[in-house]
Design a protein around this motif. Structure first.
Motif, mmCIF file in Angstrom:
data_model
loop_
_atom_site.group_PDB
_atom_site.id
_atom_site.type_symbol
_atom_site.label_atom_id
_atom_site.label_comp_id
_atom_site.label_asym_id
_atom_site.label_seq_id
_atom_site.Cartn_x
_atom_site.Cartn_y
_atom_site.Cartn_z
ATOM 1 N N GLU A 112 0.828 -1.199 0.000
ATOM 2 C CA GLU A 112 0.000 0.000 0.000
ATOM 3 C C GLU A 112 0.872 1.263 0.000
ATOM 4 O OE1 GLU A 112 -1.657 -3.440 2.234
ATOM 5 O OE2 GLU A 112 0.144 -2.204 2.459
ATOM 6 N N LEU A 113 0.259 2.389 -0.339
ATOM 7 C CA LEU A 113 0.939 3.671 -0.220
ATOM 8 C C LEU A 113 1.097 4.007 1.257
ATOM 9 C CD1 LEU A 113 -0.826 5.819 -2.982
ATOM 10 C CD2 LEU A 113 1.416 4.714 -3.096
ATOM 11 N N MET A 114 2.323 4.316 1.653
ATOM 12 C CA MET A 114 2.600 4.596 3.054
ATOM 13 C C MET A 114 2.232 6.027 3.396
ATOM 14 S SD MET A 114 3.785 1.764 4.210
ATOM 15 C CE MET A 114 4.275 2.372 5.820
ATOM 16 N N GLY A 115 1.976 6.248 4.705
ATOM 17 C CA GLY A 115 1.787 7.590 5.229
ATOM 18 C C GLY A 115 3.010 8.010 6.031
ATOM 19 N N ASN A 116 2.809 8.901 7.002
ATOM 20 C CA ASN A 116 3.910 9.422 7.805
ATOM 21 C C ASN A 116 4.333 8.433 8.895
ATOM 22 O OD1 ASN A 116 3.765 11.841 6.372
ATOM 23 N ND2 ASN A 116 2.344 12.750 7.836
ATOM 24 N N PHE A 117 5.631 8.489 9.251
ATOM 25 C CA PHE A 117 6.179 7.770 10.400
ATOM 26 C C PHE A 117 6.486 8.792 11.496
ATOM 27 C CE2 PHE A 117 6.627 4.298 7.548
ATOM 28 C CZ PHE A 117 6.888 3.154 8.296
ATOM 29 N N TYR A 118 5.977 8.552 12.698
ATOM 30 C CA TYR A 118 6.190 9.470 13.824
ATOM 31 C C TYR A 118 7.150 8.810 14.813
ATOM 32 C CZ TYR A 118 2.278 12.058 11.867
ATOM 33 O OH TYR A 118 1.460 12.789 11.031
ATOM 34 N N TRP A 119 8.407 9.024 14.559
ATOM 35 C CA TRP A 119 9.490 8.462 15.375
ATOM 36 C C TRP A 119 10.771 9.201 15.021
ATOM 37 C CZ3 TRP A 119 14.247 6.371 14.315
ATOM 38 C CH2 TRP A 119 14.879 5.677 15.363
ATOM 39 N N PRO A 120 11.627 9.565 15.967
ATOM 40 C CA PRO A 120 11.575 9.291 17.406
ATOM 41 C C PRO A 120 10.572 10.184 18.132
ATOM 42 C CG PRO A 120 13.501 10.601 16.883
ATOM 43 C CD PRO A 120 12.874 10.231 15.573
ATOM 44 N N GLY A 121 10.403 9.926 19.423
ATOM 45 C CA GLY A 121 9.363 10.595 20.190
ATOM 46 C C GLY A 121 9.765 11.969 20.691
ATOM 47 N N HIS A 122 8.750 12.692 21.218
ATOM 48 C CA HIS A 122 8.992 14.011 21.804
ATOM 49 C C HIS A 122 9.426 13.866 23.262
ATOM 50 C CE1 HIS A 122 4.572 13.221 22.201
ATOM 51 N NE2 HIS A 122 4.844 13.491 23.458
ATOM 52 N N GLY A 199 -2.405 27.995 27.856
ATOM 53 C CA GLY A 199 -2.427 27.871 29.304
ATOM 54 C C GLY A 199 -1.683 26.674 29.852
ATOM 55 N N SER A 200 -1.020 25.897 28.984
ATOM 56 C CA SER A 200 -0.314 24.698 29.443
ATOM 57 C C SER A 200 1.068 25.055 29.971
ATOM 58 C CB SER A 200 -0.192 23.695 28.291
ATOM 59 O OG SER A 200 0.651 24.207 27.274
ATOM 60 N N ASP A 201 1.743 24.059 30.551
ATOM 61 C CA ASP A 201 3.097 24.262 31.076
ATOM 62 C C ASP A 201 4.094 23.322 30.411
ATOM 63 O OD1 ASP A 201 2.262 21.891 32.134
ATOM 64 O OD2 ASP A 201 2.742 22.375 34.233
ATOM 65 N N PHE A 202 3.791 22.909 29.165
ATOM 66 C CA PHE A 202 4.704 22.023 28.451
ATOM 67 C C PHE A 202 4.716 22.394 26.971
ATOM 68 C CE2 PHE A 202 0.601 19.964 27.939
ATOM 69 C CZ PHE A 202 0.616 19.564 26.604
ATOM 70 N N CYS A 203 5.727 21.917 26.292
ATOM 71 C CA CYS A 203 5.789 22.050 24.842
ATOM 72 C C CYS A 203 6.392 20.766 24.293
ATOM 73 C CB CYS A 203 6.640 23.254 24.411
ATOM 74 S SG CYS A 203 6.592 23.577 22.632
ATOM 75 N N HIS A 204 5.638 20.095 23.435
ATOM 76 C CA HIS A 204 6.115 18.864 22.807
ATOM 77 C C HIS A 204 6.451 19.144 21.355
ATOM 78 C CE1 HIS A 204 3.790 16.230 25.926
ATOM 79 N NE2 HIS A 204 4.951 16.674 26.386
ATOM 80 N N ILE A 205 7.574 18.631 20.915
ATOM 81 C CA ILE A 205 7.985 18.789 19.526
ATOM 82 C C ILE A 205 8.630 17.486 19.061
ATOM 83 C CG2 ILE A 205 10.228 19.815 20.180
ATOM 84 C CD1 ILE A 205 9.965 21.534 17.585
ATOM 85 N N GLY A 206 8.286 17.074 17.866
ATOM 86 C CA GLY A 206 8.836 15.829 17.337
ATOM 87 C C GLY A 206 8.924 15.863 15.830
ATOM 88 N N VAL A 207 9.699 14.943 15.297
ATOM 89 C CA VAL A 207 9.882 14.854 13.850
ATOM 90 C C VAL A 207 8.914 13.819 13.285
ATOM 91 C CG1 VAL A 207 11.636 13.023 13.875
ATOM 92 C CG2 VAL A 207 11.652 14.726 12.041
#
Length: 617
Positions: A112-122, A199-207
């Motif tokens: 099948e046509l692949m989508g996005n891979f979310y790794w490594p983690g935030h 209003g949160s106290d975190f920031c997550h960022i990932g590739v």
């Protein structure tokens, strides 16, 4: 639960084989993935987690240059059927640098046509503090403190690397004075996402890794470098060294050695104006209430008189950027943009302007475009449009020219050569050319069998257009600044802060000159010169960043005199530091309104946005 660990000098790498989580200790400081994160990828609309693989095999990884852990994932079930898909992840410490590498390696592709891979983690990055912050390279640069009051999630071009979402392919996080920089080593098919709720106290960022031609295709790689006693300046200098090693950091001094026009350009007033406007009735920009505004022609001779007026006013350096010089009008019928606008004077009128610019010792540059592919272009052929992996084509109607798609970038160098051969034949002497959107919009891919093209190949085709201009002693530029193009381009339309594009939106963060901290001495960036804005006088940003200034040549009398005086303040400093590295940037107050930049020749510029003042030492 099986947790394995390897260590080299002051870096220790932990791998949880059950949760697939990573933790890293560097100089006694611990960084670890958020506990809620699970690596996953998409096939169509189906989300598949790495842990759902029917077979997961763990191995130690050790070579002559580093060691870590390798995991193979296979036997996935897609829509009830076992897929041949298999891939590996490798996480390892490099002995020489103590960098941590993350590699995603295809073993066997899915049907099948692949989508996005979310790794490594935030990272688990949670603390209600302005001293914990994330930096991203969207436009000139943004700093997002953990206690930033506004939501940050939606990014321009959805965070795709090699677009205005990421002038440079890296991001970083600082907690107090400890931090890391994540450099995406294979950025062509990559993006990133940020999550900081209001209003949160975190920031997550990932590739995330985008498919190439519908597949994983090749090894994807990212590396983390950890630093002590650091801030965003230090992250920029780590990347500057990386850019040197990759051959991306080519300075203005080096470019000037090949083409003296670079020095002629430094200190010029940037005059951005046009000739012909035509807005199609089906364009989003069509003015229904005032249809007469949809068509306008300004003769080449009028622009010539404006240039003469600037000379009389004492301006020695001017760079004229001319939109709408072709017969179809601005943003119409590309790539078939010839001949020169007949109503404005045709080839003869354009040549007269070109000759006058040379006589005035001013620089003449034009706008051109080789991505938008208009249906009413004379040579339009759908067979050479971009084709998506599923066989579809992009179609939309927004810009002045109406309905369009995108042309495959493999064709761009050919059309560029065709059009410029005609310009040269008519004696048009150019010293600059702006190729629209190449360094702003995301990279394209195409699956048409006649001109199959990956995003990485798209980048090469775009760069070859810049290099064609360089070979003809024309300074190339484009809409914004992308570091893959730095070796070829000399300038751009701008490299702005986010608030300059979206002044009425809630700010996504605090503007910081990340790009200039890496590449200031490589590219000349013009700055808008708006005065009365909530963010302050834009001239102060031009001074702080040692850039060029736009000048409105349409103004008359005292208004024009005021424009020139402001330009001259910016140009005097630009002449001095354009070829200097920006060594450091810092905020001198808690409200981020007083800022200082330091350059490699010792020059220091301090601006106060509230008072509207500046000092230069």
């Amino acid at each position: 639960m099986i947790i394995k660990a390897v260590q080299h000098e002051t870096v220790r790498l932990y791998y949880n084989e059950e949760t697939l989580h990573i933790a890293i200790e560097s100089n006694g400081n611990r960084w670890q993935w958020d506990e809620m994160y699970q690596p996953y990828f998409n096939i169509g609309e189906q989300t598949i987690y790495f842990k759902d693989a029917g077979c997961i095999q763990h191995f130690n990884w050790k070579t002559g240059v580093g060691e870590g852990f390798r995991t193979k994932f296979s036997n996935f079930v897609v829509k009830g059927i076992e897929s041949p898909l298999a891939f590996e992840t490798v996480v390892w410490i490099e002995y020489a640098t103590q960098n941590i590498y993350f590699e995603l390696i295809p073993i066997e592709e899915a049907h099948e046509l692949m989508g996005n891979f979310y790794w490594p983690g935030h990272m688990a990055f949670k603390e209600d503090s302005s001293k914990w912050y994330t930096v991203i390279n969207m436009l000139q640069g943004l700093m997002i403190p953990n206690n930033w009051p506004h939501q940050v999630d939606k990014l321009v071009f959805d965070g795709q690397m090699c677009s205005s979402a990421a002038y440079m392919p890296w991001f970083g996080q600082i907690k107090e004075h400890e931090g890391y920089i994540a450099i995406v080593c294979t950025p062509w098919d990559a993006g990133y996402q940020v999550n900081h709720p209001e209003g949160s106290d975190f920031c997550h960022i990932g590739v995330r890794w985008l498919p190439s031609m519908g597949k994983l295709t090749y090894k994807r790689s990212m590396k983390l470098t950890f630093l002590e006693n650091c801030d965003y300046n230090d992250l920029c200098k780590v990347y500057r060294q990386y850019a040197k090693e990759q051959g991306l950091l080519v300075t203005l001094k080096e470019k000037a050695a090949k083409n003296p026009l670079v020095n002629k350009f430094i200190g010029s007033a940037i005059v951005h104006t046009g000739i012909k406007t035509h807005v199609s009735p089906d364009s989003a920009y069509y003015d229904q209430e005032h249809p007469e505004k949809n068509d306008e022609v300004v003769p080449f001779a009028v622009r010539q008189k404006q240039m003469e007026k600037l000379k009389e006013a004492g301006l020695e350096k001017v760079y004229l950027h001319l939109d709408g010089w072709g017969e179809p009008g601005y943003d119409n019928q590309h790539p078939d943009y010839l001949p020169a606008c007949i109503e404005a004077g045709g080839w003869a009128g354009m040549k007269a302007l070109s000759d006058k610019m040379k006589a005035l010792n001013y620089m003449f540059a034009i706008h051109d475009q080789y991505r938008d592919y208009y249906f009413d272009a004379a040579t339009y052929d759908r067979a050479f449009a971009l084709q998506n992996p599923d066989g579809s084509h992009i179609e939309f109607c927004r810009w002045a020219g109406g309905w369009q798609t995108y042309i495959c970038a493999s064709q761009a160098p050919l059309y560029l050569k065709r059009n410029f051969t005609e310009l040269f034949r008519h004696g048009i002497q150019l010293e600059g050319t702006y190729l629209d959107v190449f360094t702003c919009n995301e990279l394209d891919e195409c699956t048409h069998p006649w001109h199959t093209m990956t995003r990485k190949e798209c980048m090469a085709y775009r760069k070859s257009c810049f290099d064609y201009l360089v070979a003809h002693d024309i300074l190339p530029s484009s809409e914004e600044v992308i570091d893959w193009a730095v070796p070829s381009i000399v300038t751009a339309h701008y490299g702005p802060y986010a608030f300059m594009l979206w002044p009425n939106e809630k700010p996504k963060g605090i503007p910081v000159p990340l790009f200039n901290l890496v590449y200031h001495d490589c590219v000349v960036l013009p700055w808008l010169m708006k005065e009365d804005t909530p963010q302050g006088d834009y001239m102060l940003y031009a001074l702080l960043n040692g850039g060029a200034a736009y000048l409105d040549a349409e103004k008359e009398g005292g208004a024009l005199k005021h424009e020139i005086e402001r330009y001259q303040q910016v140009a005097a400093l630009q002449e001095k530091i354009a070829q200097c590295e920006m060594i450091k940037h810092e905020f001198l107050d808690e409200n981020y309104r007083i800022q200082k930049a330091v350059y490699s020749d010792g020059t220091e510029i301090t601006i106060d946005l509230d008072k509207g003042t500046y000092t230069i030492q």
